[in-house]
Write a protein that holds these residues in place. Structure first.
Motif, PDB file in Angstrom:
ATOM      1  N   SER A 182      25.217  20.964 -36.494  1.00 52.91           N
ATOM      2  CA  SER A 182      25.150  19.556 -36.901  1.00 52.91           C
ATOM      3  C   SER A 182      23.718  19.072 -37.078  1.00 52.91           C
ATOM      4  O   SER A 182      23.498  17.925 -37.454  1.00 52.91           O
ATOM      5  CB  SER A 182      25.858  18.683 -35.856  1.00 52.91           C
ATOM      6  OG  SER A 182      25.240  18.834 -34.589  1.00 52.91           O
ATOM      7  N   GLY A 220      25.675  17.849 -26.252  1.00 56.31           N
ATOM      8  CA  GLY A 220      25.172  18.053 -27.607  1.00 56.31           C
ATOM      9  C   GLY A 220      25.778  17.042 -28.564  1.00 56.31           C
ATOM     10  O   GLY A 220      26.769  16.384 -28.266  1.00 56.31           O
ATOM     11  N   GLY A 221      25.163  16.919 -29.744  1.00 59.90           N
ATOM     12  CA  GLY A 221      25.678  16.034 -30.773  1.00 59.90           C
ATOM     13  C   GLY A 221      25.163  14.614 -30.637  1.00 59.90           C
ATOM     14  O   GLY A 221      24.760  14.164 -29.569  1.00 59.90           O
ATOM     15  N   GLY A 222      25.172  13.897 -31.757  1.00 56.36           N
ATOM     16  CA  GLY A 222      24.857  12.481 -31.724  1.00 56.36           C
ATOM     17  C   GLY A 222      23.413  12.115 -31.966  1.00 56.36           C
ATOM     18  O   GLY A 222      23.118  10.960 -32.259  1.00 56.36           O
ATOM     19  N   HIS A 223      22.489  13.049 -31.828  1.00 54.21           N
ATOM     20  CA  HIS A 223      21.076  12.770 -32.048  1.00 54.21           C
ATOM     21  C   HIS A 223      20.530  13.811 -33.021  1.00 54.21           C
ATOM     22  O   HIS A 223      20.294  14.963 -32.638  1.00 54.21           O
ATOM     23  CB  HIS A 223      20.291  12.788 -30.738  1.00 54.21           C
ATOM     24  CG  HIS A 223      20.695  11.702 -29.777  1.00 54.21           C
ATOM     25  ND1 HIS A 223      21.637  11.894 -28.800  1.00 54.21           N
ATOM     26  CD2 HIS A 223      20.300  10.403 -29.680  1.00 54.21           C
ATOM     27  CE1 HIS A 223      21.793  10.766 -28.121  1.00 54.21           C
ATOM     28  NE2 HIS A 223      21.000   9.853 -28.641  1.00 54.21           N
ATOM     29  N   VAL A 224      20.342  13.397 -34.267  1.00 50.82           N
ATOM     30  CA  VAL A 224      19.916  14.310 -35.339  1.00 50.82           C
ATOM     31  C   VAL A 224      18.491  13.964 -35.748  1.00 50.82           C
ATOM     32  O   VAL A 224      18.259  12.934 -36.404  1.00 50.82           O
ATOM     33  CB  VAL A 224      20.853  14.220 -36.557  1.00 50.82           C
ATOM     34  CG1 VAL A 224      20.414  15.200 -37.638  1.00 50.82           C
ATOM     35  CG2 VAL A 224      22.297  14.496 -36.143  1.00 50.82           C
ATOM     36  N   LEU A 228      17.805  22.594 -30.572  1.00 55.33           N
ATOM     37  CA  LEU A 228      18.225  21.960 -31.823  1.00 55.33           C
ATOM     38  C   LEU A 228      19.276  22.866 -32.442  1.00 55.33           C
ATOM     39  O   LEU A 228      19.015  24.037 -32.708  1.00 55.33           O
ATOM     40  CB  LEU A 228      17.034  21.790 -32.775  1.00 55.33           C
ATOM     41  CG  LEU A 228      17.330  21.082 -34.098  1.00 55.33           C
ATOM     42  CD1 LEU A 228      17.748  19.639 -33.851  1.00 55.33           C
ATOM     43  CD2 LEU A 228      16.100  21.113 -35.008  1.00 55.33           C
ATOM     44  N   LEU A 245      16.515  10.720 -28.657  1.00 55.42           N
ATOM     45  CA  LEU A 245      15.750  10.878 -29.883  1.00 55.42           C
ATOM     46  C   LEU A 245      15.129   9.537 -30.249  1.00 55.42           C
ATOM     47  O   LEU A 245      15.834   8.533 -30.389  1.00 55.42           O
ATOM     48  CB  LEU A 245      16.656  11.373 -31.021  1.00 55.42           C
ATOM     49  CG  LEU A 245      16.055  11.387 -32.429  1.00 55.42           C
ATOM     50  CD1 LEU A 245      14.956  12.436 -32.519  1.00 55.42           C
ATOM     51  CD2 LEU A 245      17.133  11.649 -33.468  1.00 55.42           C
ATOM     52  N   SER A 286      21.752  18.586 -34.665  1.00 59.02           N
ATOM     53  CA  SER A 286      21.514  17.633 -33.583  1.00 59.02           C
ATOM     54  C   SER A 286      20.906  18.308 -32.362  1.00 59.02           C
ATOM     55  O   SER A 286      20.896  19.531 -32.231  1.00 59.02           O
ATOM     56  CB  SER A 286      22.827  16.955 -33.187  1.00 59.02           C
ATOM     57  OG  SER A 286      23.737  17.907 -32.678  1.00 59.02           O
ATOM     58  N   LEU A 287      20.406  17.476 -31.453  1.00 60.04           N
ATOM     59  CA  LEU A 287      19.840  17.957 -30.203  1.00 60.04           C
ATOM     60  C   LEU A 287      20.948  18.366 -29.238  1.00 60.04           C
ATOM     61  O   LEU A 287      22.059  17.850 -29.289  1.00 60.04           O
ATOM     62  CB  LEU A 287      18.999  16.863 -29.553  1.00 60.04           C
ATOM     63  CG  LEU A 287      17.714  16.433 -30.258  1.00 60.04           C
ATOM     64  CD1 LEU A 287      17.103  15.255 -29.509  1.00 60.04           C
ATOM     65  CD2 LEU A 287      16.730  17.578 -30.352  1.00 60.04           C
TER      66      LEU A 287
END
Length: 263
Positions: free
Chosen positions: A93, A111-115, A89, A136, A95-96
């Motif tokens: 951002s 990485g990015g896009g799934h928070v 994590l 996620l 995010s995962l």
């Protein structure tokens, strides 16, 4: 006199209530949970985790809960094995991110896009099939570069704490600091379990099937340091990598100690 005693008891109750950190509600899987913080920073296997296997597909999933994300330019390891794969994590951002090292195909980091939400349980997933993907709450996936397999690793598997990354390969920017929150129901499968952009999030406790190679429910009583691998493969976890005061190293005398504990 009686009023003084009542007042003192009330003050003690308020002090205790404000001093003890409230636990989150149970995860959607129910049962217990693993708390991770500066004191209880990680759990790990004692021996190398499937060191001789060449996984063409792998899925690592868990429920996580945290009250604030990592700080900027830092990240938390959720699940990982040094030199092979990891799910993190990231504080930049919130995010995962996932990374995996492969043979026979290009791989690396995503990485990015799934928070994940703050103050809620979230189902997080790392997916490996020659490149790394993540998901996620039933959305995500990995559609790049089929073929190849994850490289071998002679290191333990670790949940929380700090999982070292090979700086000669692609790696996340920032400091790897200790996870602060709760984790429940970690399952690792020797297959890409979720293959579509959306999937049904498991309900209740994760089940063991023919693809389950490790599963931890974290339903042990508070204070215990050993967490049973429900898959039947014997990859039990130990808090902070310590057994009876001995640091986890599957060598020499400790290997003998571990052999005795497994009996």
């Amino acid at each position: 006199m009686i009023y003084r005693q009542i007042f003192i008891c009330l003050c003690l109750f308020v002090f205790i209530a404000t001093s003890v950190k409230a636990l989150p509600p149970p995860s959607p899987a129910g049962g217990g949970m693993l708390r991770l913080d500066e004191t209880h920073d990680f759990v790990a296997t004692v021996e190398a985790w499937f060191f001789d296997e060449q996984f063409e597909g792998l899925t690592a999933e868990a429920w996580i809960y945290f009250e604030e994300p990592p700080q900027f330019l830092s990240f938390w390891s959720i699940i990982g094995q040094e030199g092979r794969f990891g799910l993190v994590l990231h504080g930049n951002s919130g995010s995962l991110g996932a990374w995996g090292y492969h043979e026979g195909a290009d791989g690396g980091i995503t990485g990015g896009g799934h928070v994940p939400p703050i103050g809620e349980w979230a189902h997080v997933t790392a997916i490996y099939d020659a490149s790394a993907g993540k998901g996620l709450n039933g959305k995500g996936g990995n559609w790049c570069c089929p073929g190849g397999h994850l490289i071998k690793s002679a290191n333990p598997l670790r949940i929380g704490g700090i999982v070292p990354q090979d700086l000669d390969r692609g790696h996340f920017v920032g400091d790897n600091v200790k996870f602060q929150g709760y984790i429940d129901e970690v399952r690792i499968s020797d297959v890409v379990r979720y293959v579509k952009p959306e999937w049904k999030v498991p309900k209740g406790k994760f089940a063991v099937d023919e693809h389950t190679i490790s599963l931890w429910h974290f339903d042990e009583a508070p204070g215990l340091s050993r967490f049973k691998d429900a898959s039947g493969n014997g990859h039990h976890l130990w808090r902070s990598g310590v057994i009876g005061g001995l640091a986890v190293k599957a060598q020499g005398k400790l290997a003998t100690t571990w052999g005795q504990l497994k009996q």
